[in-house]
Write an enzyme that holds these catalytic residues in place. Sequence first.
Site, PDB file in Angstrom:
ATOM      1  N   HIS A 155      54.732  82.061  47.556  1.00  0.00           N
ATOM      2  CA  HIS A 155      54.673  80.844  46.759  1.00  0.00           C
ATOM      3  C   HIS A 155      55.712  79.894  47.344  1.00  0.00           C
ATOM      4  CE1 HIS A 155      53.007  83.415  43.243  1.00  0.00           C
ATOM      5  NE2 HIS A 155      52.027  82.866  43.936  1.00  0.00           N
ATOM      6  N   GLU A 189      59.115  79.163  45.775  1.00  0.00           N
ATOM      7  CA  GLU A 189      60.015  80.281  45.497  1.00  0.00           C
ATOM      8  C   GLU A 189      60.752  80.605  46.793  1.00  0.00           C
ATOM      9  OE1 GLU A 189      57.556  83.279  43.688  1.00  0.00           O
ATOM     10  OE2 GLU A 189      56.828  81.871  42.157  1.00  0.00           O
ATOM     11  N   HIS A 201      59.666  87.143  45.750  1.00  0.00           N
ATOM     12  CA  HIS A 201      59.291  85.998  44.917  1.00  0.00           C
ATOM     13  C   HIS A 201      60.516  85.457  44.180  1.00  0.00           C
ATOM     14  CE1 HIS A 201      54.750  86.098  44.936  1.00  0.00           C
ATOM     15  NE2 HIS A 201      55.041  87.235  45.556  1.00  0.00           N
ATOM     16  N   GLU A 255      61.195  89.928  42.282  1.00  0.00           N
ATOM     17  CA  GLU A 255      61.524  88.616  41.716  1.00  0.00           C
ATOM     18  C   GLU A 255      63.042  88.489  41.774  1.00  0.00           C
ATOM     19  OE1 GLU A 255      59.326  86.431  40.716  1.00  0.00           O
ATOM     20  OE2 GLU A 255      57.476  87.588  40.523  1.00  0.00           O
TER      21      GLU A 255
END
Length: 443
Positions: free
Chosen positions: A83, A86, A190, A281
């Site tokens: 993404h 990110e 991410h 994440e």
Amino acid sequence: MDRARLWLGLLLPVVAALDFRYHHQEGMEAFLKSVAQNYSSITHLHSIGKSVRGRNLWVLVVGQTPKEHRVGIPEFKYVANMHGDETVGRELLLHLIDYLVSSYRKDPEITHLIDSTRIHIMPSMNPDGFEAVQKPDCYYSNGRENYNNYDLNRNFPDAFENNNVTKQPETLAIMEWLKTETFVLSANLHGGALVASYPFDNGVQATGTLLSRSLTPDDDVFQHLAYTYASRNPNMTKGDQCKNKRNFPNGIINGYSWYPLQGGMQDYNYIWAQCFEITLELSCCKYPREEKLPLFWNDNKASLIEYIKQVHLGVKGQVFDQSGAPLPNVIVEVQDRKHICPFRTNKLGEYYLLLLPGSYVINVTVPGHDSYLTKLTIPGKSQPFSALKKDFHLPLRWQPDSISVSNPSCPMIPLYKFMPSHSAATKPSLGVFFMTLLYVFFK
């Protein structure tokens, strides 16, 4: 030997330390090319394809034989910036590259890691998206999707639903890349939360509870992998460091129980490429200010290194026929761990099974022939940087007509009709679906 290594360390080039700032495509390429030139004996830079706008999808390989696979050396990969907005993972992987090459022949642990592993690092899977982001932004902004406005983490084939969307150049590049290497372990970096998420991300059946899970046959290994990363990150392991976000005990969660998604990359890696992948994440803020980057590096450095080491869990080896010729396309799996797509040997007859210490029954099946069962025990304290080695010598002779050289492809269609009973996956109800939208929107 130690004296020779010392001299080699003195002869290795010294490149100026990488600064903590965001590197756009031109700056990232310059850094990667500089590393490849100055550390040519242990690195190899190549592009696996191009983005929609023609930007290279760079991969830097670090290893003792960076340009080619070597029998017994497992293949590992990190992929970031899927993404485009990110951004922390993108910079962390550049700093990881810098740390690995500058520590080789100086730090014994890093030297052993590089000598025993082939490490593939892709700092940006979505360079078009990154270039579209105008400025740091903690929440949803332009650049998440690729140039064609596709979310790349919803763009892969899905085993549970018919994900009939147009495959993007970046997605197709990853899919082709997975066919060229025998990847064993991977992580996808991410931002927007602080947690290590493990497969499955999607599932089947319908009971409608948000906290239901979708478990793989290797759930014990995946939980270990996720915890290995989270436990070494001082903030991730706390599980509740992002405001207005869900609490994640020990900093890990099953992806489906967080929120279901269709066409995710980690499920595709595991099902179709027999590569264990988790999603990391790394920051509550998707695109934090540059001055925060040193803090993120300090929080993640130990985790990034320790996670690579996990590629040496379990057992590895080759399967041979009675003449000593390696057998390709042989199914090698743990009894009672049936995968949607069976794990098979590569063209060199190699297999790699990530397993925790314990006793197992290994089932070796040659297409068109009998299965062979072998009991083995993986010790609690195995040799560093090497899985248990177990070769199989089968009482048959390979013939091209009887054993296919190429791996049969798994069907790119929903496979819920064929799912074994071990899967605890459930589909959420419509009400639960809306409850998950907030998570999806801000991820």
